[in-house]
Design a protein around this motif. Structure first.
Motif, short mmCIF file in Angstrom:
data_model
loop_
_atom_site.label_atom_id
_atom_site.label_comp_id
_atom_site.label_asym_id
_atom_site.label_seq_id
_atom_site.Cartn_x
_atom_site.Cartn_y
_atom_site.Cartn_z
N PRO A 71 -5.31 4.91 19.33
CA PRO A 71 -4.45 3.51 18.23
C PRO A 71 -3.61 4.20 17.27
O PRO A 71 -2.88 4.14 16.38
N PHE A 72 -2.14 5.04 18.83
CA PHE A 72 -0.76 4.21 18.01
C PHE A 72 0.07 4.44 19.06
O PHE A 72 -0.79 4.12 20.03
N ALA A 73 1.30 3.94 19.19
CA ALA A 73 2.40 3.63 20.09
C ALA A 73 2.11 4.71 21.40
O ALA A 73 1.57 5.91 20.98
N GLY B 31 3.75 6.69 24.36
CA GLY B 31 4.85 7.87 24.49
C GLY B 31 4.83 8.94 23.01
O GLY B 31 5.02 10.23 23.20
N GLY B 32 3.11 8.45 22.51
CA GLY B 32 3.70 9.02 20.80
C GLY B 32 2.36 10.70 21.31
O GLY B 32 1.81 10.75 22.77
N PRO B 33 1.90 11.10 20.46
CA PRO B 33 1.30 12.49 20.60
C PRO B 33 -0.30 12.35 20.31
O PRO B 33 -1.18 12.99 21.79
N THR B 34 -0.80 11.17 20.85
CA THR B 34 -2.28 10.78 20.74
C THR B 34 -2.45 9.89 21.45
O THR B 34 -3.31 11.02 22.93
N ASP B 35 -0.98 9.66 22.96
CA ASP B 35 -0.74 9.16 23.36
C ASP B 35 -0.97 9.98 24.81
O ASP B 35 -1.56 9.67 26.46
N ARG B 36 0.60 11.08 24.58
CA ARG B 36 -0.06 12.15 25.48
C ARG B 36 -1.17 13.20 25.76
O ARG B 36 -1.38 13.24 27.27
N ASN C 118 -9.54 9.40 19.34
CA ASN C 118 -8.10 9.51 17.99
C ASN C 118 -8.50 10.27 16.78
O ASN C 118 -8.89 11.95 18.06
N HIS C 119 -7.82 10.87 15.56
CA HIS C 119 -7.44 12.26 15.49
C HIS C 119 -8.40 12.51 14.30
O HIS C 119 -9.53 12.14 14.73
N ILE C 120 -7.56 13.91 13.09
CA ILE C 120 -7.46 13.55 12.51
C ILE C 120 -8.74 12.98 11.07
O ILE C 120 -8.71 12.90 10.24
N ASN D 298 7.26 9.13 9.41
CA ASN D 298 5.38 9.05 9.99
C ASN D 298 4.65 8.39 11.05
O ASN D 298 5.55 6.98 10.89
N ALA D 299 3.71 7.87 10.73
CA ALA D 299 2.65 7.33 12.24
C ALA D 299 2.31 6.49 11.15
O ALA D 299 0.70 5.49 11.41
N GLY D 300 2.85 5.52 10.03
CA GLY D 300 1.49 5.35 8.79
C GLY D 300 1.09 5.63 7.92
O GLY D 300 0.52 7.10 8.43
N GLY E 182 -2.53 6.91 6.36
CA GLY E 182 -3.57 7.60 7.74
C GLY E 182 -3.11 8.49 8.69
O GLY E 182 -3.89 9.08 8.98
N SER E 183 -2.21 8.30 9.09
CA SER E 183 -1.26 9.10 10.44
C SER E 183 -1.41 10.91 10.04
O SER E 183 -1.71 11.43 9.36
N ALA E 184 -1.88 11.74 11.32
CA ALA E 184 -0.89 12.99 11.20
C ALA E 184 0.01 13.87 10.18
O ALA E 184 -0.19 14.08 9.54
N SER E 185 0.64 12.49 10.95
CA SER E 185 2.45 13.19 10.53
C SER E 185 2.24 12.81 8.94
O SER E 185 3.11 13.52 8.27
N HIS E 186 1.54 11.52 8.44
CA HIS E 186 1.64 11.15 6.72
C HIS E 186 0.63 12.31 6.05
O HIS E 186 1.36 12.66 4.86
N LYS F 143 5.23 2.29 14.68
CA LYS F 143 2.95 2.35 14.54
C LYS F 143 2.89 4.24 15.07
O LYS F 143 2.05 4.05 16.27
N GLY F 144 4.15 4.50 15.64
CA GLY F 144 3.23 5.98 16.21
C GLY F 144 4.27 6.79 15.99
O GLY F 144 5.65 6.54 15.48
N THR F 145 4.63 7.79 16.02
CA THR F 145 5.63 9.39 15.98
C THR F 145 6.70 8.64 16.93
O THR F 145 7.27 10.17 17.23
N ALA F 146 5.77 8.71 18.38
CA ALA F 146 7.48 8.31 19.12
C ALA F 146 8.46 7.01 18.66
O ALA F 146 9.41 7.52 18.66
N PRO F 147 8.06 5.54 18.32
CA PRO F 147 9.45 5.62 17.83
C PRO F 147 9.66 5.86 17.07
O PRO F 147 11.52 6.06 16.49
N CYS G 35 7.03 15.60 10.39
CA CYS G 35 6.10 16.27 11.13
C CYS G 35 4.95 15.99 11.59
O CYS G 35 4.39 15.22 11.22
N ASP G 36 5.85 16.41 12.67
CA ASP G 36 4.75 15.79 14.04
C ASP G 36 4.53 16.83 15.17
O ASP G 36 3.90 18.54 14.51
N GLN G 37 3.37 16.55 15.99
CA GLN G 37 2.55 17.24 16.44
C GLN G 37 3.38 17.70 17.94
O GLN G 37 4.05 17.67 18.07
N THR G 38 2.82 18.91 18.12
CA THR G 38 3.52 19.82 19.01
C THR G 38 4.14 18.89 20.76
O THR G 38 5.01 19.19 21.10
C1 MLT Z 1 -0.39 10.97 13.51
O1 MLT Z 1 0.70 11.01 13.08
O2 MLT Z 1 -0.71 10.47 13.76
C2 MLT Z 1 0.12 10.25 15.52
O3 MLT Z 1 1.99 11.51 15.44
C3 MLT Z 1 0.67 9.26 15.85
C4 MLT Z 1 0.82 9.12 17.18
O4 MLT Z 1 0.38 10.11 18.51
O5 MLT Z 1 1.48 8.24 17.79
#
Ligand code: MLT
Length: 315
Positions: A23-25, A27-32, A80-82, A144-146, A148-152, A172-176, A190-193
């Motif tokens: 549910p994110f762009a 290239g980002g952490p969820t996608d990874r 999906n994550h947190i 942030n990724a909007g 509700g996102s982890a970075s938010h 749309k995600g923390t990749a962009p 603030c983003d995931q490792t």
């Molecule tokens: C997040 O902040 O929720 C994730 O980093 C979004 C993402 O995977 O791009």
């Protein structure tokens, strides 16, 4: 025509490509996490092809509701994550119910977060960053990724902890978002490792701290202090990821997927990829569907009052 008994249907499963909705762009952490996991899941499920569908937006509720409404046949899954724990507190009109519109297939990993800054930010340490923040109150852009996102969530807790409001810039995600941070369009994130580790190693961004209670151990991250050690008492945010199917997916298909997940989490290749990025693959009982479901319910109970107290909502 003869009715297919569930077990015959499950026997044949998977007989076509499986889609994992992220549910994110891309290239980002969820996608990874999804792409690394898919590589191992394929091996466990007879080399089935797994398609990653990046359905981003609204802090993961767009992609999550897509799966909640999908056919319960085991061919459309959600990673999906947190956000599964924070959306109920954040979104006023939820398009689905986290606790009753999904089957829980097991947890995947726990991922630390890092506080990072644009490359030309004139602060190199967390202490220098707090000085810079003090000098730039009202002018700081936080990516942030909007809502509700982890970075938010992490950005919200950070602003609350240091009592400084920042302008949040949603992507749309923390990749962009990372692209704009490296380009200097935004100041902090603030983003995931899983997304920041390589940029920190490559000195593409300034890194200030990690959000875990204890320092991390990978080469790229072990020199970073914890926010707790920098005076933000009991600041701790770790982002967990899980796998879900639409409610009503046949039980023996759920079981087949959970078995494949358990094997994938023991796959040395998957573990190596994840650990290299600071992620910790789940080895405890949260990989069991019932425990996964219990854990998410506990997270909803934990984060809802924190979010309400912070007065943040997303319509
Ligand atoms: C997040 O902040 O929720 C994730 O980093 C979004 C993402 O995977 O791009």
């Amino acid at each position: 025509a003869a009715m297919f008994s569930i077990s015959a249907f499950a026997q044949a499963y998977p007989s076509k490509p499986i889609t994992i909705v992220v549910p994110f762009a891309a290239g980002g952490p969820t996608d990874r996490v999804a792409r690394d996991l898919a590589e191992s899941l394929r091996k466990q499920l007879g080399d089935v092809s797994i398609i990653i569908d990046n359905a981003a937006g609204a802090g993961s509720s767009i992609g999550s509701s897509k799966v909640a409404k999908a056919a319960p046949d085991g061919y459309t899954l959600l990673l999906n994550h947190i956000a599964m724990g924070t959306m109920p507190g954040l979104l006023r009109n939820m398009p689905f119910k986290v606790e009753s519109d999904f089957e829980y297939l097991g947890m995947i990993n726990d991922v630390p977060m890092t506080l990072i800054g644009k490359p030309d930010l004139p602060a190199k340490t967390y202490k220098e960053l707090t000085t810079w923040i003090g000098q730039n109150v009202g002018k700081i852009n936080l990516g942030n990724a909007g809502i509700g996102s982890a970075s938010h969530l992490c950005g919200l807790l950070f602003q609350n902890a240091i009592k400084v409001d920042m302008t949040t810039v949603p992507y749309k995600g923390t990749a962009p978002a990372m692209t704009d941070l490296i380009g200097g369009q935004i100041d902090l994130m603030c983003d995931q490792t899983t997304n920041t580790s390589q940029q920190i190693e490559g000195k593409k961004v300034n890194a200030y701290a990690v959000t875990t209670a204890k320092p991390l151990t990978t080469a790229a991250l072990k020199s970073l202090p914890t926010l707790q050690s920098q005076g933000l008492s009991n600041f701790e945010v770790t982002i967990w990821h899980g796998l879900y199917a639409p409610k009503g997916t046949p039980a023996d298909i759920q079981a087949k997927l959970n078995t494949a997940l358990k094997a994938a989490l023991k796959d040395a290749d998957f573990i190596k990829k994840q650990e290299a990025l600071g992620a910790v693959v789940v080895t405890d009982k949260r990989v069991e569907p019932a425990e996964h479901k219990k854990f998410v319910a506990a997270e909803i109970a934990k984060w809802t009052p924190i979010i309400k107290a912070a007065g943040v909502y997303a319509d």
